[in-house]
Design an enzyme around this catalytic site. Structure first.
Site, short mmCIF file in Angstrom:
data_model
loop_
_atom_site.label_atom_id
_atom_site.label_comp_id
_atom_site.label_asym_id
_atom_site.label_seq_id
_atom_site.Cartn_x
_atom_site.Cartn_y
_atom_site.Cartn_z
N ASP A 9 0.84 -1.20 0.00
CA ASP A 9 0.00 0.00 0.00
C ASP A 9 0.88 1.25 0.00
O ASP A 9 2.05 1.22 0.36
CB ASP A 9 -0.90 -0.01 1.23
CG ASP A 9 -2.21 0.74 1.02
OD1 ASP A 9 -2.25 1.61 0.12
OD2 ASP A 9 -3.18 0.45 1.73
N GLU A 43 2.95 5.30 -3.67
CA GLU A 43 3.20 6.52 -4.45
C GLU A 43 4.23 7.46 -3.81
O GLU A 43 4.88 8.19 -4.57
CB GLU A 43 1.89 7.25 -4.75
CG GLU A 43 1.09 7.73 -3.61
CD GLU A 43 0.18 6.65 -3.04
OE1 GLU A 43 -0.39 6.93 -1.98
OE2 GLU A 43 0.07 5.56 -3.58
N ASP A 67 -8.04 4.46 -3.43
CA ASP A 67 -9.19 4.55 -2.54
C ASP A 67 -10.31 5.36 -3.18
O ASP A 67 -10.64 6.48 -2.74
CB ASP A 67 -8.77 5.18 -1.22
CG ASP A 67 -7.69 4.36 -0.52
OD1 ASP A 67 -7.60 3.15 -0.78
OD2 ASP A 67 -6.95 4.94 0.31
#
Length: 763
Positions: free
Chosen positions: A371, A374, A443
């Site tokens: 997760d 980025e 998300d």
């Protein structure tokens, strides 16, 4: 003049380098030295025979497959082998940076001049709901729900890879298509001529890496939630699926199994609620399932990785998630978490990351959910980009963070295990397909608008060479669908129920099918009971996915061995059909299946328990691409292409069509991917055009297929004759004989016992 270009930069005019990597892929560098390093490109230039001719107007380079003309002013034009103009440059230039750690480096700009009506596609995962890039502007810096890969391709069969990982503005307007990067020594891009979209994808992968096979189990259904709060809760979910005999292959453990936020991403089960973690993992495996676990690109100050990385100066110092050391919401800023991202640009840091992850590897964790790759960058300040990475400033290399994070895990796992790498990640960069990572769209919110946006988001990503894409089925944030003050009630809301079913039906035709969301439970029993329409629709969708596993795994082989693509924009297969050039509401899954979606309930995002008659029939409009006939996958009805048709829909059926000439294997009814051998396959054949399909099999979860431990069976359709070819290859445990039941749309069934030798059937 004929030259052999073997990694040489052929200087055309002052400041312009032309370097052929293949006869159809050329690198252009302008205004500075040729950069020595690329995070994406791993190929070495081939020995390409190039004919050079010099005229008063400039220099022409001809590889026999592609012509590159460089004018005296440094402007470049690209032509096909027969001299047709493909693309020409417009203005280009530089601006020297005068401040900060990048002082003396340059802002680099290049304009391209495509034709006015020429669609462009790509750039990665965009959430605006449209496919074509014409008229768009984006500042490309990696984020949660939009991941940028600076590759675009044209319907004319060529692509451009702008190889610069600094924040970059893409802008298309009346003056042309522009790239402007914040840091660079030179303009540096690749022009790839493939002739069609598949050729461009193949060219991208030839430069940046091919796609490995993922494990067979990864194409089964995966259940997740934000989050399972104990070992018992996770196992109850798996047992719930097994007891109801609903197929499932993987359960996913989200964050905080490590305890509080000061222990963020400890890569250990430190929470008391997971004190029996090894027994939990063993039970997951005893239930013939796999366990994927959440890991992050950041660490809390009370963790072992943090201490080791911090001592070596390998942590970044900018705000990231979570911002509070407490788990309450909203975050308490007076109790800062101290969580910091690590520096994946350092090989030492990547190895330290893996050293600590090895604890979970040794416990038997099957897959990694990486997760925030980025990474999350909160309270953003431009000065945060000034930090040194070891590869220059963070600004200079910002967008390559994902590939380095993911590749560090993938490469290290391969050193210790023959188990195929299976990584789910939230961000990507050019070349990341070579790691085997599957990128999800972040998300995203729960709404019909968001669901519709996922189709072009996935297609745009695939057109950059990255075939593995998925989404949170149902959307991550269901806010508004829950009853006020009662989080976890959206599963009882008919407005959300259909959204979830339709999203799951879309997920059935993604490379990964994964249910996940926040503040709401997505397990099948939360939506009702057997015999009720929503429950039955969810079950039917999961079973359809498993029925198609032989088709999906064979497409995965095509993706890996022949540079294929799972989710295909219509123009990839029907480039002459202008009506499909910009369609963002349907796609092909593999080369044979056309996927569309329907809707019953209103667009409103609210809690509303007003009953909806899900048993009633509805209708939807479907565009059937021009160039072949189509068959309704459910009814077998044959339809002409090149027109829009109205189809009846029900909650438990997704509008699905097989193209004429398609050959689609259908597998057995199973509870998990490896439960039954494919010794009795239904082979659906759709006459009306010649067709070909290669059924692929291997051990399922090792890399021995790379040494030839696999088998293929080629099916060909010519007129009304189906030929089942001689089996090629072998692997341990391979079936020596089997039954094929050949089924045509009229319901006719013809059986044959296949022992590996060529057989023919007249349809």
């Amino acid at each position: 003049m004929l030259m052999l270009a073997t990694g040489l930069s052929l200087m055309a005019q002052e400041g312009v380098s032309v370097q052929f990597y293949t006869p159809t892929a050329v690198r252009i560098v302008k205004g500075g030295p040729v950069p020595e390093h690329s995070f994406a490109v791993i190929a070495a230039p081939q020995a390409v025979a190039v004919r050079k001719s010099v005229t008063r107007g400039g220099t022409m380079y001809d590889s026999g497959a592609l012509k590159v003309a460089v004018a005296m002013d440094g402007t470049v034009r690209f032509f096909s082998r027969n001299g047709k103009l493909l693309l020409k440059e417009g203005a280009w230039g530089f601006e020297t940076r005068t401040e900060g750690p990048d002082k003396g480096a340059r802002i680099v700009r290049q304009t391209f001049l495509p034709e006015a009506d020429e669609p462009f596609y790509g750039l990665g995962i965009l959430q605006d709901g449209t496919l074509s890039l014409r008229g768009k502007t984006r500042r490309m810096i990696q984020g949660n729900t939009e991941d940028f890969v600076p590759i675009v391709q044209s319907v004319k069969g060529y692509g451009i890879f702008w190889d610069n990982p600094s924040p970059t503005v893409f802008r298309d307007d009346a003056s042309g298509m522009h790239f402007e990067s914040e840091v660079g020594e030179a303009i540096d891009y690749y022009f790839i001529y493939g002739g069609d979209a598949d050729g461009v994808v193949a060219g991208i992968r030839a430069l940046t890496g091919h796609v490995p096979m993922l494990p067979l189990w990864s194409y089964g259904f995966m259940q997740s939630r934000e989050r399972y709060k104990s070992s018992k809760e996770l196992l109850d979910v798996l047992h719930g699926y097994r007891e109801r005999q609903i197929p499932i292959d993987c359960v996913i453990q989200d964050w905080q199994y490590w305890g509080n936020n000061y222990q963020w991403n400890a890569m250990e089960f430190l929470s008391e609620d997971f004190r029996n973690a090894q027994a939990m993992i063993d039970e997951v495996h005893a239930q013939h399932a796999k366990l994927m676990i959440s890991i992050w690109a950041s660490f809390g100050p009370m963790t072992k990785p943090y201490r080791e990385l911090d001592a070596k100066g390998l942590l970044f110092d900018f705000a990231t998630w979570p911002q509070s050391g407490l788990t309450d919401w909203p975050p308490r800023r007076d109790y800062p978490s101290g969580v910091r991202p690590y520096n994946p640009y350092s090989a030492e840091a990547r190895d330290i990351y893996w050293k600590h992850l090895l604890r979970l590897e040794n416990m038997g964790i099957d897959a990694w959910w990486m997760d925030s790759t980025e990474p999350d960058h909160l309270d953003f300040k431009e000065s945060d980009l000034d930090v040194e990475t070891g590869s220059g400033s963070f600004r200079r290399v910002r967008n390559a963070f994902p590939i380095l994070s993911v590749e560090g895990v993938a490469d290290n796992q391969k050193k210790v295990s023959d188990r195929r790498v299976m990584i789910l990640t939230r961000s990507a960069w050019a070349g990341q397909q070579r790691t085997g990572a599957n990128t999800w769209s972040g998300d995203v919110g729960s709404s019909w608008q968001s669901l519709r946006a996922q189709i072009p988001a996935g297609l745009g990503f695939a057109l950059t060479g990255n075939p593995n894409f998925n989404t949170d089925c149902g959307g991550f944030f269901p806010n508004g669908y829950n009853r006020r003050g009662a989080p976890a009630t959206c599963a009882q809301n008919p407005l959300f129920q259909e959204l979830y079913v339709r999203w799951l039906q879309y997920g059935a035709f993604c490379p990964m099918m994964r249910s996940h969301g926040e503040s709401s439970r997505r397990e099948i029993w939360e939506f009702g009971a057997p015999g009720e329409p929503v429950y039955d629709a969810i079950e039917a969708t999961i079973r359809l996915r498993y029925a198609l596993l032989p088709y999906i795994y064979s497409v995965a082989h095509e993706v890996s061995a022949a540079d294929g693509t799972f989710q295909r924009a219509l123009f990839m297969d029907f480039p002459a059909d202008r009506a499909g050039w910009e369609r963002s509401d349907e796609f092909l899954f593999g080369r044979s299946l056309l996927v569309v979606h329907a809707q019953y309930t209103p667009e409103a995002v609210r809690f509303d328990d007003t009953p909806v008659d899900f048993s009633a029939a509805r209708s939807t409009q479907v565009y059937l691409p021009k160039g072949c006939d189509w068959y309704d996958f459910r009814t077998g009805e044959r339809l002409k292409g090149g027109r829009t048709v109205t189809r009846e829909t029900h909650l438990d059926t997704v509008p699905l069509f097989a193209r004429a000439g398609a050959i689609i294997p259908v597998g057995p009814d199973v509870q998990y991917t490896g439960e039954k051998a494919w010794d009795d396959l239904e082979i659906r054949v759709y006459p009306g055009a010649d067709g070909r399909f290669v059924l692929y099999e291997d051990e399922g979860d090792t890399y021995r297929y790379e040494q030839g431990a696999c088998s293929t069976i080629e099916f060909t359709l010519r007129g009304r004759t189906l030929t089942v070819g001689e089996r090629s290859g072998s692997f341990p445990g391979m079936l020596q004989s089997r039954r094929f039941r050949v089924v045509t749309p009229d319901g006719t069934v013809r059986e044959l016992v296949y022992d590996g030798k060529t057989q023919k059937i007249q349809l």
